[in-house]
Enzyme design. Structure first.
Site, short mmCIF file in Angstrom:
data_model
loop_
_atom_site.label_atom_id
_atom_site.label_comp_id
_atom_site.label_asym_id
_atom_site.label_seq_id
_atom_site.Cartn_x
_atom_site.Cartn_y
_atom_site.Cartn_z
N GLY A 279 1.08 -1.28 0.14
CA GLY A 279 -0.04 0.17 -0.04
C GLY A 279 1.07 1.08 0.00
O GLY A 279 1.87 1.22 0.22
N CYS B 299 5.18 -6.18 1.66
CA CYS B 299 5.93 -4.75 1.61
C CYS B 299 5.00 -3.97 2.59
O CYS B 299 5.36 -4.30 3.85
CB CYS B 299 5.37 -4.18 0.43
SG CYS B 299 6.15 -2.64 -0.11
N TYR B 300 4.10 -3.19 2.47
CA TYR B 300 3.29 -2.32 3.51
C TYR B 300 2.82 -3.44 4.45
O TYR B 300 2.68 -3.21 5.77
CB TYR B 300 2.37 -1.69 2.81
CG TYR B 300 1.32 -0.95 4.07
CD1 TYR B 300 1.97 0.23 4.68
CD2 TYR B 300 0.19 -1.44 4.30
CE1 TYR B 300 1.44 0.75 5.71
CE2 TYR B 300 -0.65 -0.52 5.23
CZ TYR B 300 0.01 0.56 5.77
OH TYR B 300 -0.73 1.09 6.72
N HIS C 136 7.78 -7.71 -3.84
CA HIS C 136 6.42 -8.12 -4.52
C HIS C 136 6.73 -9.24 -5.08
O HIS C 136 7.42 -9.40 -6.23
CB HIS C 136 6.09 -6.82 -5.27
CG HIS C 136 5.90 -5.61 -4.39
ND1 HIS C 136 4.34 -5.41 -4.06
CD2 HIS C 136 6.39 -4.73 -4.24
CE1 HIS C 136 4.10 -4.49 -3.32
NE2 HIS C 136 5.50 -3.79 -3.61
N SER D 23 -25.78 -8.33 -22.97
CA SER D 23 -25.15 -7.33 -23.97
C SER D 23 -24.51 -7.91 -25.17
O SER D 23 -24.31 -7.53 -26.06
CB SER D 23 -24.05 -6.69 -23.21
OG SER D 23 -22.90 -7.71 -22.99
N VAL E 191 -19.13 -11.74 -23.34
CA VAL E 191 -18.89 -13.28 -22.58
C VAL E 191 -19.66 -12.95 -21.04
O VAL E 191 -20.11 -13.80 -20.44
CB VAL E 191 -17.64 -13.80 -22.52
CG1 VAL E 191 -16.42 -12.72 -22.34
CG2 VAL E 191 -17.42 -14.83 -22.05
N SER F 238 -21.94 -10.99 -19.65
CA SER F 238 -23.21 -10.91 -18.92
C SER F 238 -23.74 -12.53 -19.31
O SER F 238 -24.58 -12.95 -18.73
CB SER F 238 -24.01 -10.05 -19.89
OG SER F 238 -23.73 -10.25 -21.23
#
Ligand code: XMP
Length: 507
Positions: free
Chosen positions: A50, A77-78, A163, A217, A220, A222
């Protein structure tokens, strides 16, 4: 697995990596109380990175009960600094921000670092560092700048200063897998089928014997969303295909064929194109287009829902990238880029409760689920199409004539891309109708016609993208067909911008 999100731009990547390792995973707000976390019964917690410093004003912290609950924790990390800070260690400003590639020396080649080399290239991005680990913790690895690059205690709590989720940490996948399999005891057996089972159970629980309306719509998302709801509560779902006049050629017919005839879903198609085009009259601003389309969409929905009686829920195929980019409550620190239609476009007084089973998934995961649900290939692998449809691919005012022009060009682009066998290698390929007129010559006549742009991009998830290096002969065919077959177009250009700094859509 639950990822407690403290606002890292990589939080969603962590969730994705965990799921790639076959472990189901969701993101929740970093400060979520332990009582809520406990009810979800996670096998372990991951604390994301973060932007904050643990000493910063209002820095987000975890519920201490969650850290001391006896389940394994991995702080990244954070998340590691927070673990150190909240458990009584000492975190200080590093003086120099450690950002970019670094190397860590592993001192204990067990658990997290099992079967990995003693020296690991990693990706760092932090301003604070841990001076003293909390009581009971020991150092697992160090780097030049972070004396403690990794730490652990006997309760299965780990912190790493780098990370593991980004590709710049080449062994990051193995490190995460070691945490998931060796430390947390996950089986790694999560597959689309498991998601389907879990999602249908959750939908059943949420919906009870309520009635659900789902907007199809043509995409893929919906389709998968509707199929899941249909499977969870058969007989309680009605699908609505709102023909907003902004769909691609043949879209409506294909949806009706697959969803109604093939899957037996109760589907109503409504032609609302007059309403949408009326609302878009004279509108040029992209966000205003989105807003009006969103508002009209809901209006049409409410009228249809009222005619259906007792609709309680609205099912939507919202995906994770839509959630992140539209700045929702799910993320702490995301920046708003575009108001994506199915998130930001909803008015606050929406009277339906939302069912969003795909909210934490990425596109490729949704495709895998669609295939497992037995949806046909042309739906499963259909490229994404924005909710506001062709309206955000017509720069300037949207009119029926301009829509016809764009539809004709779009059809040819997709047709040629498919013919060249490239359709599935591209995230999206489409045409844009620019507001430009240019001079051309056809036969012996001067023309003054539209300029169509072609965009084809490669992307993992739509969040970053690179323009596709399409073969020249494919581009040549597209160009020649568009100017010959689409009335009013005399020039075709190819967009060679990546995202960032551009976006995929032009609006
Ligand atoms: P951008 O243009 O933001 O697009 O780089 C990223 C992905 O999102 C799609 N997109 C949208 N989808 N409503 C949607 O449902 C929208 O308003 C919208 N705008 C962009 C875009 O097609 C691409 O796949």
């Amino acid at each position: 697995m639950l990822v407690l999100d403290f606002g890292s731009q990589y939080s969603q990547l962590i969730a994705r990596r965990v799921r790639e390792a076959g472990v189901y995973c969701e993101l929740i707000a970093g400060a979520t109380p332990w009582s809520v976390i406990r009810d979800r019964a996670p096998k372990a917690l991951i604390l994301s990175g973060g932007p904050a410093s643990v000493y910063g004003e209002g820095a987000p912290l975890a519920d201490p009960d969650a850290l001391n609950a006896g389940i394994p924790v991995l702080g990244i990390c954070y998340g590691m600094q927070l673990l150190a800070h909240q458990l009584g260690g000492r975190v200080v400003s590093a003086g120099k921000r450690e950002y970019g590639p670094a190397s860590v020396r592993v001192e204990e080649p067990a658990s997290l670092f099992k079967n990995l080399p003693a020296e690991l290239p990693v990706w760092m991005s932090h301003g604070d560092t841990i001076l003293e680990a909390p009581a009971g913790f020991r150092r697992l690895a160090q780097s030049d700048n972070s004396t403690i690059a990794a730490m652990t205690d006997d309760a299965g709590r780990f912190g790493i200063a780098f990370h593991p989720e980004v590709i710049h940490t080449p062994q990051g996948r193995e490190i995460l897998q070691n945490f998931l399999y060796l430390v947390a005891g996950c089986a790694g057996s999560w597959k689309p089928e498991a998601f389907i089972e879990q999602a249908t159970r959750a939908i059943r629980e949420q919906v009870g014997d309520g009635r659900v309306l789902c907007a199809l719509s043509g995409g893929v998302d919906s389709a998968v969303c509707a199929t899941l709801v249909h499977r969870a509560v058969p007989g309680q779902l009605t699908c609505l295909l709102v023909d907003n006049g902004l769909l691609r050629r043949d879209e409506r017919r294909r949806v009706e064929e697959v969803m109604a005839r093939h899957l037996g879903i109760d589907l109503r198609a409504v032609d609302a194109s007059d309403q949408f085009l009326g609302a878009l009259q004279g509108v040029i601003d992209p966000e205003e287009k989105r807003r009006r389309i969103g508002a009209t969409f809901i209006k049409v929905f409410e009228v249809e829902a009222a005619s259906l009686h007792n609709i309680d829920f609205l099912a939507q195929g919202t995906l994770y990238p839509d959630v992140i980019e539209s700045t929702s409550h799910d993320t702490v620190n995301a920046h708003r880029i575009k108001t994506h239609h199915n998130v930001g476009g909803l008015p606050a007084d929406l009277r339906f409760k939302l069912v969003e089973p795909l909210r934490y998934l990425f596109k490729d995961e949704v495709r895998a689920i669609g295939a497992a649900l037995g949806l046909p290939d042309d739906i499963v692998h259909r490229q994404p199409f924005p909710g506001p449809g062709l309206a955000v691919r017509i720069i300037g005012e949207v009119t029926r004539d301009r829509l016809d022009t764009l539809r004709g060009a779009d059809w040819i682009v997709v047709d040629e891309i498919k013919a060249a066998g490239l359709y599935r290698t591209l995230w999206q390929a489409f045409a844009i109708l620019t507001p430009l007129q240019s001079v051309g010559v056809m036969g012996d006549y001067r023309t003054y016609g539209n300029v169509v742009a072609v965009r084809a991009v490669q992307s993992e998830d739509g969040m970053t993208a690179d323009w596709a290096r399409l073969p020249y002969d494919v581009l040549a065919k597209i160009s020649s067909r568009v100017v010959n077959e689409v009335p009013g177009v005399n020039r075709v250009v190819y967009d060679i911008s990546s995202k960032p700094p551009s976006t995929i859509e032009w609006e």
